[in-house]
Scaffold this active site. Structure first.
Site, PDB file in Angstrom:
ATOM      1  N   GLU A 250      36.072   0.619 -41.512  1.00 41.67           N
ATOM      2  CA  GLU A 250      36.536  -0.751 -41.755  1.00 41.67           C
ATOM      3  C   GLU A 250      36.524  -1.026 -43.238  1.00 41.67           C
ATOM      4  O   GLU A 250      35.736  -0.413 -43.975  1.00 41.67           O
ATOM      5  CB  GLU A 250      35.605  -1.757 -41.057  1.00 41.67           C
ATOM      6  N   LYS A 252      35.269  -2.569 -46.442  1.00 45.20           N
ATOM      7  CA  LYS A 252      34.019  -3.225 -46.829  1.00 45.20           C
ATOM      8  C   LYS A 252      34.405  -4.348 -47.775  1.00 45.20           C
ATOM      9  O   LYS A 252      34.691  -4.120 -48.943  1.00 45.20           O
ATOM     10  CB  LYS A 252      33.044  -2.249 -47.483  1.00 45.20           C
ATOM     11  N   ARG A 257      28.056 -12.424 -46.536  1.00 47.35           N
ATOM     12  CA  ARG A 257      27.974 -12.206 -45.098  1.00 47.35           C
ATOM     13  C   ARG A 257      27.694 -13.541 -44.398  1.00 47.35           C
ATOM     14  O   ARG A 257      26.864 -14.321 -44.866  1.00 47.35           O
ATOM     15  CB  ARG A 257      26.837 -11.245 -44.800  1.00 47.35           C
ATOM     16  N   ARG A 273      23.088 -14.067 -45.061  1.00 50.93           N
ATOM     17  CA  ARG A 273      22.384 -12.819 -44.790  1.00 50.93           C
ATOM     18  C   ARG A 273      20.893 -13.043 -44.681  1.00 50.93           C
ATOM     19  O   ARG A 273      20.202 -12.365 -43.941  1.00 50.93           O
ATOM     20  CB  ARG A 273      22.695 -11.887 -45.957  1.00 50.93           C
ATOM     21  N   ARG A 421      18.072  -1.202 -40.552  1.00 52.25           N
ATOM     22  CA  ARG A 421      18.988  -0.434 -41.384  1.00 52.25           C
ATOM     23  C   ARG A 421      19.019   0.977 -40.821  1.00 52.25           C
ATOM     24  O   ARG A 421      17.988   1.602 -40.670  1.00 52.25           O
ATOM     25  CB  ARG A 421      18.477  -0.411 -42.828  1.00 52.25           C
TER      26      ARG A 421
END
Ligand code: ATP
Length: 601
Positions: A250, A252, A257, A273, A421
């Site tokens: 995708e 970036k 965010r 975020r 993460r």
């Protein structure tokens, strides 16, 4: 619970920086507690009254707290100010002053419930007369407080409670106090927290229903989910290989965010975020989103990017940062800097949680749900199975104004991993291709006085990365380049509330700055390369004993990462990954390591 029992635990917590000891003190503290005291204690210990995302501010300035201390101890305000200047901390001064006055004992000792209730009143006091009301409530608490209680009360309202308890340590303590302390219990507590972002609520469910009860915690409109985060790979080839040869690529997008909560009825809420409410900054998204989805309630995520509404082109991120914190002129800024939300994930669809589904299913649902408009669009995506189409898509993304691509797993286990993460998402940026290392988000933990033209200001800052395993901040550079005059003047103001007379707990560095700072503000920096260092402590011992990682020739990029809290800065393991990637690419081995021997674990 009595408030002096809590402050006694704070004294013990303050005296140690060892995570294991902290955990033991916390376990002992929380084990006998039940809701609602349990939640209160957890929030108070982190310097908060409610979960962070509710954004509750006490609104108590130094001067206001000084007035309350003066009134409660029968002192002169100027005297309180003078003594604070020499002690460096109004909390310590308060304790000293309270030693010499008789406390009001008619109402008995303070309880946690009372303190929590009164502090909530302080936070809720708004409008004309509220300053006076805040002083009175605080004074009312202080006249009943023992010296130690007064110290922590004042620190709490000033936002300088330095007991050093962070979320990770609290999660450990909860798993041990109310579960069996096993890895599985810890993981269940963490995952419930990642989904609800509310420690008080999680702790309540844990106490009442045990570890199995945590599984009942799910998504709720208005309660943000902690975001899923990406790992890095140095090449597209490596990223694709990690995914088993096929992946969704995708664009970036380089913006902010946004997690959008779209209820069936009522206003849309947007979270950043770091889960701050940012709806008021983007009223056009708030009004557009209900029309941009077929079904509600829904929770979706995307990147908010400035665009040219006439051409649909993406503009540089700096444009959108101009809108941060703007409360006035919104109508004008909306026209000057229009934004578009590029949606890339879906967590709740028509009231049904879908975060557990594999990514291809979520993406298909998202595509079905969205009605593309000028302001809300689906993130560009292509499924790739070979390097050449991946490279082509990457070039297309950069050409369109993206930072690079996100490489996303299509596998069965590719559910939305809240708060984690991992290699389910890999970011690959344009900078990697031109030989620069990725930018690093470092937390300011100290400042150095400037010389020459910068005399009288701070001239450089000590930056640290966060080590989640050891729950501490480890220095990796001293940065003095890349600041313009406006920024040099602004930073000390933004940092005033983090200044600390002594080294705050949980900071590891071989340098002694002129002024220590509690971890708060995050700066984005770039540098020439990562090297081994005897002075800096990032990932110390990972490559060579007694040696940490340092960034050579660091330069501030001009971007303050307001969207990241200190523990969301770059982590030590990430820095290590960057170091190793660089070693693998370098023509000659650095620091005695052979190329190809080390890869991301
Ligand atoms: P960085 O500082 O590199 O932007 P980060 O540390 O803020 O990254 P990462 O998880 O490392 O966060 O990178 C993912 C970020 O990229 C997301 O938080 C999101 O803001 C942004 N992003 C842009 N486009 C996408 C996309 N298509 N899918 C997921 N995230 C995207």
């Amino acid at each position: 619970m009595r408030f002096d029992e809590l402050t006694a635990a704070y004294e013990r917590l303050e005296a140690t920086s060892k995570r294991l000891e902290m955990r033991a003190i916390l376990v002992e503290l929380v084990r006998p507690l039940r809701p609602p005291d349990l939640g209160r204690v957890l929030f108070l210990s982190q310097g908060m009254l409610r979960p962070e995302y509710e954004g509750i501010e006490l609104g108590v300035a130094d001067s206001l707290a000084r007035r309350a201390v003066a009134a409660a101890t029968g002192s002169d305000e100027a005297e309180v100010a003078r003594r604070t200047k020499s002690s460096g901390d109004l909390g310590t001064t308060t304790a000293a002053l309270l030693e010499n006055v008789r406390r009001l004992e008619t109402e008995g000792p303070l309880t946690v419930a009372e303190v929590y209730r009164e502090l909530t009143r302080v936070a809720e006091a708004k409008g004309p007369g509220s300053q006076e009301a805040k002083v009175q409530i605080l004074t009312g608490l202080l006249v009943r407080a023992a010296p130690v209680e007064g110290k922590f009360l004042v620190r709490f309202v000033l936002g300088t409670l330095r007991v050093g308890v962070r979320e990770m340590t609290i999660l450990d303590a909860l798993a041990e106090a109310f579960g069996d302390g096993s890895k599985a219990a810890r993981a269940a507590v963490e995952s419930a927290f990642n989904l609800s972002s509310d420690l008080g609520y999680v702790a309540g469910v844990l106490v009442e229903q045990g570890v199995p009860g945590l599984a009942s915690i799910t998504l709720e409109i208005g309660r943000p989910v902690r975001p899923m985060l990406a790992e890095r790979e140095p090449t597209l080839e490596a990223a694709l290989a990690r995914m088993g040869g096929t992946a969704a690529l995708e664009y970036k997008y380089d913006g902010l965010r946004v997690q959008a909560h779209i209820p069936k009825h009522g206003p849309v809420r947007l979270f950043s975020r770091r889960l701050e409410e940012i709806g008021p900054q983007f009223p056009e998204l708030v009004s557009e989103l209900p029309n941009a989805v077929r079904e509600r309630p829904a929770i979706l995520e995307g990147e908010c990017v400035p665009i040219d509404l006439t051409t649909g082109e993406i503009l540089p991120f700096q444009e959108v940062s101009r809108r941060r914190g703007r409360k006035h002129d919104l109508a004008r800024v909306q026209e000057e800097v229009p934004v578009c939300l590029f949606a890339f994930d879906l967590l709740l669809e028509d009231g049904r949680p879908v975060y557990d589904l594999p990514f291809p299913e979520r993406r298909a649902l998202l595509a079905r749900l969205l009605l593309s408009t000028d302001r809300v669009r689906l993130a560009e995506q292509r499924i790739v199975e070979d390097l050449s189409s991946a490279t082509q898509f990457f070039e297309q993304a950069v050409e369109a104004g993206g930072e690079g691509v996100m490489v996303k797993s299509l596998k069965e286990g590719s559910s939305y991993r809240a708060g984690a993460r991992g290699y389910w998402w890999i970011k690959y940026k344009r900078e990697y291709t031109v030989g620069l290392s990725d930018s690093i988000d470092g937390v300011i933990v100290g400042a150095f006085q400037g010389r020459g033209r910068r005399a009288g200001h701070y001239g450089a800052y000590l930056l640290a990365v966060y080590d989640p395993a050891r729950d501490r901040f480890e220095s990796f550079c001293k940065v003095g380049t890349g600041f313009d005059d406006a920024m040099l003047a602004e930073l000390p103001k933004r940092l005033a509330r983090f200044e600390s007379p002594e080294r705050p707990p949980g900071i590891e560095t071989g340098l002694t700055p002129d002024r220590w700072m509690r971890p708060g503000l995050v700066l984005e920096v770039r540098g020439a390369e990562l090297t081994l260092s005897p002075i800096h402590r990032a990932a110390q011992g990972a490559i060579r004993s007694e040696t940490g990682l340092a960034l050579r020739f660091p330069r501030f990029t001009g971007r303050i990462r307001d969207d990241k809290g200190p523990t969301e800065a770059t982590t030590s393991p990430e820095l290590l990954t960057l170091y190793r990637a660089q070693v693998r690419q370098a023509p000659k081995p650095v620091g005695g390591e052979r190329p190809g021997t080390a890869g991301p674990e």
